[in-house]
Write an enzyme that holds these catalytic residues in place. Structure first.
Site, PDB file in Angstrom:
ATOM      1  N   CYS A 160       0.857  -1.183   0.000  1.00  0.00           N
ATOM      2  CA  CYS A 160       0.000   0.000   0.000  1.00  0.00           C
ATOM      3  C   CYS A 160       0.882   1.218   0.000  1.00  0.00           C
ATOM      4  CB  CYS A 160      -0.975  -0.026   1.172  1.00  0.00           C
ATOM      5  SG  CYS A 160      -0.199  -0.121   2.785  1.00  0.00           S
ATOM      6  N   ARG A 199      -2.296  -0.752   5.512  1.00  0.00           N
ATOM      7  CA  ARG A 199      -3.516  -1.258   4.874  1.00  0.00           C
ATOM      8  C   ARG A 199      -3.267  -2.632   4.270  1.00  0.00           C
ATOM      9  NH1 ARG A 199      -4.848   3.637   0.932  1.00  0.00           N
ATOM     10  NH2 ARG A 199      -2.619   3.972   1.179  1.00  0.00           N
TER      11      ARG A 199
END
Lengths: 308, 152
Positions: free
Chosen positions: A253, A258
């Site tokens: 990410c 994430r």
């Protein structure tokens, strides 16, 4: 001693049901005294450094992703000695069953779980739905901070290789295995060089790593923050992204948080044996000299020089 | 930079933070987050009157109003903030700026150094990344004030 695993129909469909617990299960375990007597350690890990202080699950301790798990100087995680002392101070022993939960659909909790896994902590689970679901169900919160008896944690050196990819690993991976980009579509196409609300984590170049499929991380979560069912996850990752059983997958990410959530879904819910999180992610790749980049919505192909 | 350069209410807040240990500073920031006043109804019903500060990690909206004052001295500047309860760090920063700056004149607010948030001694406990949200909030207030003065 590992605490018994939760049995329910939704979890049973996943490859590793032992990695999740529900809010009902945790509430019952607290009721039964498992947290008070140290059989179960509950850890809150949030993006907001003060959220725990506004009220948390009774008996839960706090671990902050930035101040506790990141090295203060170098862009890396803490070492074995620092992890041992952190764990012990939270009442965690090497054989403890640890349940982690947090804000934003467990975004940061999954990151903490991934760091625990770098140190080979055996029994670490996520609370399905995280903090938001617990709060939405009107379950008990407290401001009382527990004072756990010190845990017994050995100094274990991190074993990064199985679940962590570095930039050179990703370069070697190009053309040999799939990549999942979990950022927003605007970041993937290169329209934006940072997340909407995080301009300070910008990069010099926008776009994505050649061949990476775009599956924003939150698609693995339902509206209430719980993980989607196995069937739904298969439709997204096997169908849409095109992953096949046995693939060696790299997820990335912006700074690796994430993608920890996606790493968890691929590894423990869908059962891919080899999934690595590239924590250097776009803040490294998008600033690196001569790293190959594709702009636009297409996955793109490898430049000749990379495969050569 | 010393706190002498700051308006007195803000200087007092900075002194309070600096007198505390790091965990106590976090606790104090939490108290500021709890003390942030609610928006008045006329703004609650008109979210379009507030601007989002996108540099904050959580949604933070603010606006400023200058009270009319025909009697001579410059009108008092009122500050209004909106941030969700699940973003206590952002609310805490807003609470500090509200208590430290609300009711001052535009000139007094514009004279506050841009790096004032660093004086709170929270950078290590909160991380530089999170501190930037507060710096951005102060910057936005000053830019809006400067723009409204240029219009006047």
């Amino acid at each position: 001693m590992p605490y018994p695993v939760e049995q329910n129909e939704k979890f049973a469909a996943y490859a590793h049901p032992e990695r999740l617990v529900s809010t009902e299960w945790l509430a019952a375990a607290i009721e039964n005294g498992a947290v008070a007597n140290g059989e179960l350690i509950v850890v809150e890990s949030d993006e907001d450094v003060l959220l725990y202080e506004t009220g948390h699950i009774p008996g839960a301790v706090k671990i902050d992703w930035h101040t506790d798990l990141n090295d203060e100087v170098s862009r890396d995680y803490i070492d074995g000695a620092a992890f041992a002392s952190l764990a012990a101070s939270k009442g965690i022993s090497r054989d403890s069953t640890v349940v982690i939960y947090g804000d934003k659909s467990n975004w940061w909790a999954a990151y903490a779980l991934w760091v625990f896994t770098l140190f080979g902590h055996e029994d670490v689970r996520l609370l399905d739905g995280g903090r938001d679901k617990w709060v939405a169900e009107g379950r008990e919160l407290t401001k009382d901070r527990p004072a756990p008896a010190s845990g017994n944690y050995p100094v274990v050196e991190r074993n990064d290789a199985p679940i962590r990819a570095f930039k050179d690993d990703v370069l070697a991976h190009l053309g040999n295995g799939p990549l999942i980009d979990v950022r927003s579509p605007e970041e993937y196409t290169g329209q934006r060089t940072h997340m909407p609300a995080y301009p300070e984590e910008g990069t010099l170049r926008g776009g994505h790593i050649p061949t990476a499929a775009s599956i924003p991380w939150a698609r693995a979560a339902a509206a209430d923050g719980t993980f989607r069912s196995r069937e739904e996850l298969e439709a997204i990752y096997l169908g849409e992204a095109g992953l096949a059983e046995g693939d060696d997958v790299v997820a990335y990410c912006r700074i690796g948080e994430r993608s920890s959530h996606t790493w968890f879904a691929l590894k423990y819910l869908l059962g891919f044996d080899s999934v690595r999180n590239y924590d250097g992610s776009w803040t490294e790749w998008g600033n690196a000299v001569r790293a190959p980049i594709v702009k636009g919505a297409e996955r793109g192909s490898l430049p000749v020089a990379v495969g050569a | 930079m010393t706190t002498q350069a700051l308006p007195s209410a803000l200087a007092a807040i900075v002194d309070d933070f600096q007198a505390l240990s790091e965990p106590e500073r976090l606790q104090l920031l939490l108290e500021f987050s709890e003390g942030l006043p609610e928006l008045p109804d006329r703004l609650k019903d008109h979210p379009e009157l507030l601007e989002q500060v996108v540099e904050c990690q959580s949604p933070l909206f603010l606006t400023i109003e200058t009270e009319a004052n025909d009697a001579g001295p410059a009108g008092a500047v009122r500050l209004y903030f909106k941030a969700p309860a699940e973003a206590p760090t952002t609310r805490g920063f807003a609470g500090v700026l509200h208590e430290g700056l609300d009711g001052l004149s535009a000139a007094e607010i514009l004279a506050v150094p841009d790096d004032m948030p660093e004086l709170l001694g929270l950078t290590r406990a909160i991380t530089p990344l999170r501190m930037r949200g507060m710096t951005a909030m102060l910057g936005r207030i000053k830019r809006k004030l400067a723009a409204s003065q240029a219009d006047a």
